[in-house]
Design a protein around this motif. Structure first.
Motif, PDB file in Angstrom:
ATOM      1  N   ALA A   1       0.849  -1.191   0.000  1.00 43.94           N
ATOM      2  CA  ALA A   1       0.000   0.000   0.000  1.00 43.94           C
ATOM      3  C   ALA A   1       0.887   1.245   0.000  1.00 43.94           C
ATOM      4  O   ALA A   1       2.081   1.162   0.280  1.00 43.94           O
ATOM      5  N   LYS A   2       0.313   2.374  -0.298  1.00 45.17           N
ATOM      6  CA  LYS A   2       1.029   3.642  -0.163  1.00 45.17           C
ATOM      7  C   LYS A   2       1.330   3.831   1.321  1.00 45.17           C
ATOM      8  O   LYS A   2       0.438   3.625   2.160  1.00 45.17           O
TER       9      LYS A   2
ATOM     10  N   ASP B   1      -1.132   5.185   3.828  1.00 41.61           N
ATOM     11  CA  ASP B   1      -2.383   4.427   3.983  1.00 41.61           C
ATOM     12  C   ASP B   1      -2.234   3.211   4.898  1.00 41.61           C
ATOM     13  O   ASP B   1      -3.233   2.639   5.343  1.00 41.61           O
TER      14      ASP B   1
ATOM     15  N   THR C   1      -4.099   3.240   8.152  1.00 37.26           N
ATOM     16  CA  THR C   1      -5.552   3.172   7.925  1.00 37.26           C
ATOM     17  C   THR C   1      -5.999   1.719   7.755  1.00 37.26           C
ATOM     18  O   THR C   1      -6.976   1.282   8.364  1.00 37.26           O
ATOM     19  N   TYR C   2      -5.266   0.952   6.934  1.00 34.55           N
ATOM     20  CA  TYR C   2      -5.616  -0.459   6.747  1.00 34.55           C
ATOM     21  C   TYR C   2      -5.547  -1.213   8.074  1.00 34.55           C
ATOM     22  O   TYR C   2      -6.376  -2.082   8.355  1.00 34.55           O
TER      23      TYR C   2
ATOM     24  N   GLU D   1      -0.514  10.226  10.896  1.00 34.10           N
ATOM     25  CA  GLU D   1      -1.856   9.664  10.711  1.00 34.10           C
ATOM     26  C   GLU D   1      -2.592   9.491  12.040  1.00 34.10           C
ATOM     27  O   GLU D   1      -3.812   9.533  12.095  1.00 34.10           O
TER      28      GLU D   1
END
Ligand code: PRP
Length: 217
Positions: A56-57, A60, A63-64, A83
């Protein structure tokens, strides 16, 4: 942790993912499919060990992990702080070492001493805000940029920047310097709180094995 028994990892695409897989391979955890450099595939599975990896970036990844789409993630501490998601940070993987710093032209050092209302450009507005407001008690204007942040002071968009410094060569080549250090950075392993509760043995076992391996380095 899904009911299918797979443990899912979200890895920050690029160097972080490569370094993480190098480490895992030393523990006998591998994923053949990931070695194909030309592949555009995003999800890789190790059926035998019931592991799933996805790329993933970097920003992100937390978030995952927060939403449980991944049980475990590897991301830079810069991303994790910026984040500010509900995840457990369980391990410093020791690679990707660099520093988050306040940088600018030498003359800007003065502006940091007298609580002046200055402009701060950064790709990390939350880290910059937290540093100036909560640690320095200095009210500043934060300007969010998406990259090449060193331009800020050069084109008089901002007085200083808050950015990552690794070798220091970007600063040097642009006549800027480190004025203050915000915090040290490196790659960290993060875990979804529910996964940690449901799969304590499996996750702690893995974290312990990586910790032991890192000690021998
Ligand atoms: C990062 C960072 C600095 C540079 C620091 O940028 O934002 O610009 O690397 O490295 P150095 O101290 O070794 O010169 P990156 O290359 O990720 O691109 P960006 O500017 O687009 O964020």
């Amino acid at each position: 942790m899904r009911e299918d028994g797979y443990l899912t990892f979200a890895l920050g695409k690029g160097r972080l993912a490569n370094k993480t897989m190098e480490l895992f391979e030393q523990l006998g955890i591998s994923c053949e499919e990931m070695h194909d450099k030309n592949s555009r595939k995003l999800i890789f599975v190790n059926e035998e060990q019931k592991l799933r990896f996805f790329l993933a970036k970097g920003p992100d990844v937390p978030t995952y992990v927060e939403y449980g789409a991944a049980d475990i993630g590897v991301a830079g501490r810069d991303t994790i702080l910026e984040e500010n998601k509900n995840v457990y940070e369980v391990l410093d993987l020791g690679f990707g070492k660099c520093r988050m710093c306040v940088c600018g032209p030498a003359e800007a050092a003065e502006l940091l001493l007298h609580h002046e209302r200055i402009r701060v450009a950064s790709k990390y507005p939350n880290i910059a805000r937290d540093y100036f407001y909560n640690r320095k008690y200095q009210t500043v204007d934060i300007i969010k940029l998406n990259g090449s942040v060193e331009l800020g002071p050069l084109v008089e968009l901002s007085d200083v920047i808050v950015d990552i410094v690794e070798t220091g060569s970007t600063l040097k080549e642009n006549g800027l310097e480190v004025l203050e250090e915000v915090c040290p950075l490196s790659a960290r392993m993060i875990v979804n709180p529910v996964s940690m509760r449901m799969e304590t043995e499996r996750i702690k076992g893995l974290v312990d094995r990586i910790r032991q391996l890192l000690k021998t380095k």
